[in-house]
Design an enzyme around this catalytic site. Sequence first.
Site, mmCIF file in Angstrom:
data_model
loop_
_atom_site.group_PDB
_atom_site.id
_atom_site.type_symbol
_atom_site.label_atom_id
_atom_site.label_comp_id
_atom_site.label_asym_id
_atom_site.label_seq_id
_atom_site.Cartn_x
_atom_site.Cartn_y
_atom_site.Cartn_z
ATOM 1 N N GLY A 110 -90.058 112.572 18.161
ATOM 2 C CA GLY A 110 -88.868 112.790 19.026
ATOM 3 C C GLY A 110 -87.552 112.074 19.022
ATOM 4 N N LYS A 214 -105.443 97.472 10.548
ATOM 5 C CA LYS A 214 -106.714 97.355 10.240
ATOM 6 C C LYS A 214 -106.828 97.527 8.673
ATOM 7 C CE LYS A 214 -111.370 99.106 11.023
ATOM 8 N NZ LYS A 214 -112.302 100.024 11.873
ATOM 9 N N HIS A 355 -90.774 57.665 30.069
ATOM 10 C CA HIS A 355 -92.185 58.107 30.054
ATOM 11 C C HIS A 355 -92.874 58.713 31.101
ATOM 12 C CE1 HIS A 355 -92.365 55.925 26.152
ATOM 13 N NE2 HIS A 355 -92.079 54.656 26.634
ATOM 14 N N GLY A 384 -82.387 54.206 26.985
ATOM 15 C CA GLY A 384 -83.402 55.260 26.099
ATOM 16 C C GLY A 384 -84.115 56.102 26.888
#
Length: 603
Positions: A110, A214, A355, A384
Site C-alpha cells: 500500500g 522467530k 532522604h 545537600g
Amino acid sequence: MFTFGASSAAATTSTRILCGTFHSPSSLTTTHNFSSHLFPTTWVRSSSLHFRCVPIKAMAEIDTIAVSKTASASSSHGSKQALLSLSDKKDLAFVGNGLQELGYTIVSTGGTASALESAGVAVTKVEQLTQFPEMLDGRVKTLHPNIHGGILARRDQKHHIEALSTHGIRTFDVVVVNLYPFYDKVTSAGGIEFEDGIENIDIGGPAMIRAAAKNHKDVLVVVDTEDYPALLEFLKGNQDDQKFRLELAWKAFQHVASYDSAVSEWLWKQSVGDKFPPSLTVPLSLKSSLRYGENPHQKAAFYVDKRLSEVNTGGIATAIQHHGKEMSYNNYLDADAAWNCVCEFRNPTCVVVKHTNPCGVASRDDILEAYGLAVKADPVSAFGGIVAFNVEIDEALAKEIREFRSPTDRETRMFYEIVVAPSYTEKGLEILRGKSKTLRILEAKKNEAGKLSLRQVGGGWLAQDSDDLTPHDIKFNVVSEKVPQDDALSDAEFAWLCVKHVKSNAIVIAKNNCMLGMGSGQPNRLESLRIAMRKAGDDVKEAALASDAFFPFAWNDAVEEACESGIGVIAEPGGSIRDKDAIDCCNKYGVSLLFTNVRHFRH
C-alpha cells in the site's frame, strides 16, 4: 450480464469448479471441450445461456508456474528479497534505497510501496506475490503463505526449501515493519471512538514481525527506524553475526509485547474498567543507565512507565533536566518525594527534602519568604537536599536560591542536589545555572490524581490507589472541649498535609503555614514526637501537631508530652481503643483534639 460462483467442495477434496454464465442471443444448444497443458475448459451452451467451467486447482497451478518461473529467474541472478511495510515512514527512502543498492528486491504494501516509488525505489507489490488483492478495508494484505512461507522457512531444513520450491515461494532475508499507531491514536487529546480504536489494532504487522523474529537466524527483522544504519552496515559487511540478529529479534518481540499491552489495557478500560485487572502488564522504556543504584556496588537504570494511564499525567519521570550532573538513583527518589509533596499545596510553597522526607515546608504569598522559612525549619538537613517549588522560578527567586546563606552560621551558601519547579523564566534559569555546574535543574508537570501506585516486594508487586486526599477532602472533627480558632484549624490542616509525606511513624509540628519540626521513621510514635519537638524548640507553643496514625497511649506518653510542651491543637486519625484517654488528656491541658478518620501511613 456476467455472474460467477464456485461449486461446493464436495466434488473432490482437491478440486473446486468455477463456473461462469453469460447471456447469448443464440438459442442453439452445443457443447465444446477445450484442453491445454495449462488448464481444461468446458463450454456448455444451452438455450440463451453460455456456461464456462474451470477447475480452480488448475488455475492455481498456472499462478504457481508463473511465480516459480519468476522466482527461478530472480534466484539465478542471486537477488535477495526485503519486505517493507511501515506506518511510520521516517527514513523510509534511506533504508529503501540502501537495500536496493545492496541488490535487494523490495517487496512492499500500500502506502509504503507508493512512498518508496516516489523516492525512486523499484517496488514489487505484495499482491504480485500473493496473486490476491488487498481486501476487507486493508485488514488482509500480507496474511498469505507466499509471504509467511518466505519469512518462516528455515534455510537449513531441506524439506522447507523443497516446499517453497514446490509452491513457487521465494524467501525473505530482511523484514522491516512497524505497526499502526494505536498508542498515539488512543492517547490523542481529542480521544478516539471505540470503532476507530479497533481499526487501529494491527494484525498483519505483528504477525510478520513475530515470524521474522522467530526465524531470526535467517531473517533480519527491524522495527525501529534508529536501527536502519546498523542494518545496512551489517549487510554491507556480508557477515553472519548471530548476536546482532538475536538483538534485533529481541527488540521485535519486545515491540510487539508493548504494543499488545497497550491494546489489552485499552480494551480492559473499555469493557470492565476496574483498576485491578486479573492480569497486568507494565511496559517500561529505558530512559537512562545510572552510574549506580542506591549504593555504588549496585548497578541501576531508570525506566519510564509507558502504560496508557500514565500518558500526560506528569511526574518526575517525564521532567526536563535543564542543567547539572546526570540524575542518580537516589536523586530520582528524593526529587519524586519533593515534587509530590510541594504539588499538594494550593498557595505558593517551598519544600525541602532529604532522604525522601520533607524536612522543611512553608507556604506564603511571598515565595522568597516561603523559601527562607522552609530552609530554616532544619538547615542542617536542608544542606545537600532537594528544594522544590510549586510556582515559576524567576530572577528574584533564583538569586535568593543562589546566594542564600545557611541559618546555622549565616556564612555558608546553601548547597542543593536538585531544584524542581513547574517552570523557569529565562533569566531565572540563567542565574541558577551559574550557582553550580553540578546543580540539577528540573522542570516537571504536576502528578495527576487517581494513579495506580505499584511497589515491588520479593516475588510480587503491591498495587493500590495513590494517596490523593487533602484537607479539602476530609472533615476535621472536634472531639475535645476546646474548639480551635480558625488560625489553629488552618495550622492543623497544614501539618496534616505535611505529615502524609513523612515516613511512619510520623509527627509534624507546624504554625502559620510553616513546618517547625518533624520526626520520621521511628519504630515508636513517642520517639518521633520527641524529635519533632526538639527541632521545633520554643516555637512549639500554641503550634499544631499532626500524627500519621492514632496514638495508642495518651497518659505518660506522646499525647501528654505534647500537651505539656504547649501544643495548641492535635490532629490524628483516631480509632484507638484508648481514644477516650487522648480526649481526657487534651481536656485536662486545654488542648484542642481533632479526629480526621484518615490514616496516612507511609512505609
